[in-house]
Design a protein around this motif. Structure first.
Motif: not given
Length: 873
Positions: A708, A710, A772, A826, A830
């Motif tokens: 991921d 991010a 997530t 977070y 994103q």
């Protein structure tokens, strides 16, 4: 390839399941074993789905023959296939077993050098139905059974013989009389064969690499009908084998039950119509309601009652009344398993004792050391006779203290002691001391070193300025544990003092490992030196990278490549360092550690991709240990031990000893959904391993998706890209192995500012990881929220604020501050990831303010902060 290529006949009984049968044959067609050494005999038993016609057109690389029976049952079908076999080794497979490529070769390997034994393959269930509580419960029960068989020294019983994936010498099968066709229409035909084989003194073995996926279509109704058949079959089994009646569930007729359980059993014998109505119309309907309400504890209780009812319903059909059952159980049992025990003396040597066990194959054994008693392995009804393979695991796991005491007493008394109780020696004489980690002052340096027990220990010099030694003890290269030597007053620490510390602190760990050396590794001989791609992601840390690459090029492994991924370094130093080594250099300008990891995967040429950090120093045997774990085809990822390379500064000592460091112990662990019974266990994925020491099969990365982008260093989230990937792999049903033999040394942060930043990043990284998980719905959102509040914020953070145990509260506050920042971080991560994916790094910086991202200075700080691993436990 194996030494002696045996010829194998594979017998597959089938009844109107041509689609599954074709899948089984396709798996056999892809075997690593020579096809000209294989014949397959398919026994079509009353098939009306054109099975025979379809098989006549099947293009098989092996000899394929088809026999036809007129619906005579699986036991007769297996016997008919065995009678028609041309070869000396029989392999029985069910038609719903999907063979992996190594299945046949693994069976053959298990028989080489040990003729006349029964080899049970590994058949993990794969449900063909949507996974509900029943399917999960069924799968877990199968996995628990196979896990028991995997254990070194497992003593097999007749209940371990599973006819769906088992091999046996044709001569032994004929001598025992094959399957008993009396059990044709019921169940327990495999158990009954196992009972006769054990009575004959046959040996059993488990081939963990003989993997055949069992495509199980069981549901609750089928499970209840099977319980009905098992109950009736157990009555027949008890009459046929009276010595085994006490091992059957029907022997528990006198066990006290709940009120509802007692009512159901009574109905099973005297009012089966009413019992069927209650079980089917009420309780089985209630199960679906409880599952929808997520009342799992009540669901399990009701399921147990339902299955118990149908079992006793079958018993009632087989025996009639409770009085008749009592009369059956009180009948005179045979004494086939009551053979005499033998005495063995370990003073004559463990090898001599093992040879005697293999020669005499006793039912039980009394063990002593000279005149000192050690323990006893009793005769066990329904279990195989004792072999050499049973001795060392018993000594290591069950009587380690008694053996240690006997050895010490024998030495202390010159062999004149007559009883362990005649001296003051007791279990407390071998204390399991805990290293003084959390209470140790962090103001003095600790020298880290390693020793190998199979070699002579040399005096330790160069300890000026150090307050203690922290020694990693290894045996034949395998890490065993840490040993502490405190109070360094002299410039040299003698070998005698180190030996004394090892005996005092690791005796309980060393004895089992010494006894078990070479045991439980069956299957590792199957491992080959699979080529590996090693990926090192780095940014502007040329000095660290240089040391890492030196360690990688010193690896004791025949086939690997090293890929250096330069994650947007500002200078050309990284490229210059890489140019001085035989490695591949690639540049990834999208900032973020997970962008770099994904680029490394894309550049990798081999099927196994391993990761380490630029501030890590892999041990020479690192890749050997990793690939040994990958020898099991079920294993999709492997992590290993990360040990501190130095403890010279206050920050390093606090991180390693106060916070917990990066180590996850010295025991091999298999991590999958079957071993993680609670959501919290799955969400504490940081306990599965760390990014400085992890490896994956390319196939699992293709299946679960890339890292991921991010998450982790170089993004506002600050970390946990490795944790999220390990969690995702297990959540999707795959298996990870933690292998401490895969050792990496890590350079912890040296200064206080870097440690504070690390704590802050750990807090916001772990919070971003949980968000997530909620976004990906790997678990239910209420479960993730409950974990975050109770286990992470409450148990891990708030509890340490109240009781820090030597770890400074201000560092806990930094981690807590990062945790509270994680929702905002977070969201920013994103947004940043989307912009980088679309525009690249150049345009992201100009949009940072518009999207509430960190500004350029903070972004540069994040990118320059280096690679770390989140270490929440």
């Amino acid at each position: 390839m194996i030494g002696e290529a045996l010829f194998v006949t594979i017998v597959i009984p089938t009844h109107n399941r041509i689609a599954m049968l074709r899948q089984t044959l396709d798996g056999l067609a892809a075997q690593t074993y020579p096809p000209d050494h294989i014949e397959v005999v398919v026994v079509a038993d009353g098939c009306i789905d054109r099975t025979v016609e379809t098989l006549s057109r099947y293009n098989a690389p092996f000899a394929l023959r088809v026999l036809e029976l007129q619906g005579e049952g699986a036991a007769r079908a297996r016997n008919a296939g065995a009678a028609a076999a041309l070869h000396a080794l029989l392999l029985f497979l069910d038609d719903d077993i999907e063979a992996t490529p190594y299945l046949v070769e693994a069976h053959v390997r298990a028989h080489q050098g040990a003729r006349g034994q029964v080899v049970i393959g590994y058949s993990p269930p794969v449900s063909v139905r949507p996974s509900g509580l029943f399917e999960i419960t069924l799968r877990n029960s199968w996995e628990e059974m196979f896990q028991e068989m995997r254990k070194p020294g497992h003593r097999f019983t007749y209940r371990d013989l599973l006819s769906g994936n088992v091999s046996i010498d044709a001569e032994l099968f004929a001598r025992v009389g094959g399957f008993d066709t009396t059990f044709n229409a019921t169940a327990r035909d495999d158990f009954e064969l196992g009972a006769r084989l054990i009575t004959m003194g046959a040996s059993f073995a488990f081939a963990a690499h003989a993997v055949g996926y069992h495509h199980d279509n069981s549901d609750l109704d089928r499970a209840c009908q099977r319980k009905l058949r098992e109950g009736a079959a157990d009555v027949l089994f008890g009459r046929r084998h009276p010595e085994l009646r006490s091992t059957l569930p029907l022997a528990n007729i006198g066990v006290r039950l709940s009120r509802l359980g007692s009512v159901l059993r009574t109905l099973a014998f005297y009012e089966p119509a009413a019992g069927d109505a209650l079980a089917v119309l009420r309780l089985q309907t209630l199960l679906s309601v409880l599952e929808r309400l997520r009342l799992r504890r009540y669901w399990r209780s009701i399921l147990s009652l339902v299955l118990d009812y149908w079992y006793w319903r079958g018993v009632a059909e087989g025996v009639g009344t409770k009085r008749a059952l009592t009369k059956l159980l009180q009948g005179e049992p045979a004494q086939a398993y009551k053979g005499p025990e033998i005495d063995i003396d370990l003073r004559e040597g463990i090898e001599a004792a093992e040879r005697r066990l293999d020669e005499e194959r006793p039912h039980g054994v009394r063990i002593r050391f000279g005149i000192l008693p050690i323990g006893r392995i009793p005769a066990q009804v329904g279990a195989e006779r004792l072999r050499a393979a049973h001795l060392r695991p018993f000594l290591a796991k069950d009587v380690a203290w008694q053996l240690l005491a006997a050895l010490a007493m024998d030495k202390a008394t010159g062999g004149t002691a007559t009883s362990i109780h005649e001296t003051s020696l007791h279990e407390g004489s071998f204390p399991r001391q805990q290293p003084p980690g959390r209470s140790r002052s962090a103001s003095t340096a600790i020298k880290v070193l390693e020793i190998e027990l199979s070699k002579a220990i040399e005096p330790v010099q160069g300890i000026s300025g150090y307050a203690a030694l922290r020694i990693l003890v290894r045996l034949q290269g395998r890490p065993i544990g840490w040993v502490w030597v405190d109070g360094l007053r002299n410039p040299v620490v003698s070998p005698e003092r180190i030996y004394a510390a090892i005996a005092d602190q690791l005796a309980w760990d060393l004895l089992p490992l010494t006894l078990l050396e070479g045991i439980g590794e069956s299957g590792n001989e199957c491992a080959v030196a699979s080529p590996v791609s090693v990926v090192v992601c780095t940014r502007d840390r040329a000095d660290q990278l240089h040391g890492c690459l030196q360690a990688l090029l010193a690896l004791d492994y025949p086939s690997f490549e090293v890929i250096v991924v330069d994650n947007a370094s500002r200078t050309g130093d990284t490229a210059a360092i890489a140019a001085g080594f035989p490695v591949r250099y690639v540049r990834e300008d999208r900032p973020g550690l997970d962008w770099a990891r994904n680029r490394g995967i894309a550049e990798a040429r081999h099927a196994i991709v391993a990761f380490t950090d630029d501030d890590a120093r892999p041990d020479p045997g690192w890749l050997t240990a990793l690939t040994r774990a990958f020898a099991d085809a079920e294993v999709m990822a492997v992590t290993g031990l990360v040990a501190p390379a130095e403890l010279d500064t206050e920050a390093q000592i606090r991180f390693e000893l106060g916070y917990g460091g990066m180590g996850h112990g010295f025991q091999v662990r298999t991590i999958n959904r079957a071993t993680l019974t609670k959501p919290a266990s799955l969400l504490w994925a940081s306990s599965f391993g760390v990014g400085a020491n992890m490896a994956f099969r390319r196939s699992v990365l293709d299946a679960v998706g890339p890292f991921d982008v991010a998450l982790d260093v170089g993004t506002p989230s600050g970390g946990c890209g490795d944790v999220e990937m390990l969690h995702r792999i297990v959540a999707r049903g795959y298996t990870i192995v933690y292998e401490p033999g895969a050792l990496v040394w890590h350079m912890h942060r040296r200064d206080a500012a870097a440690l504070r930043r690390l704590m802050y990043d750990n807090g916001r990284g772990f919070g971003s990881y949980l968000l997530t998980c909620a976004r990906n719905r790997t678990l239910s959102r209420p479960a993730i929220l409950g974990f975050a509040v109770r286990h992470w914020l409450g148990w891990w953070l708030i509890r340490r604020l109240l009781r820090p145990h030597g770890f400074p509260r201000h560092l806990v506050m930094f981690e807590l501050a990062g945790a509270l920042r994680s929702p905002k971080a977070y969201r920013a991560a994103q947004v940043l990831a989307r912009h980088i994916a679309r525009d690249g790094e150049s345009n992201v910086r100009s949009r940072a303010v518009d999207h509430e991202l960190p500004g350029p200075a903070e972004m540069d700080s994040a990118l320059a902060s280096g690679h770390h691993i989140n270490e929440t436990p």
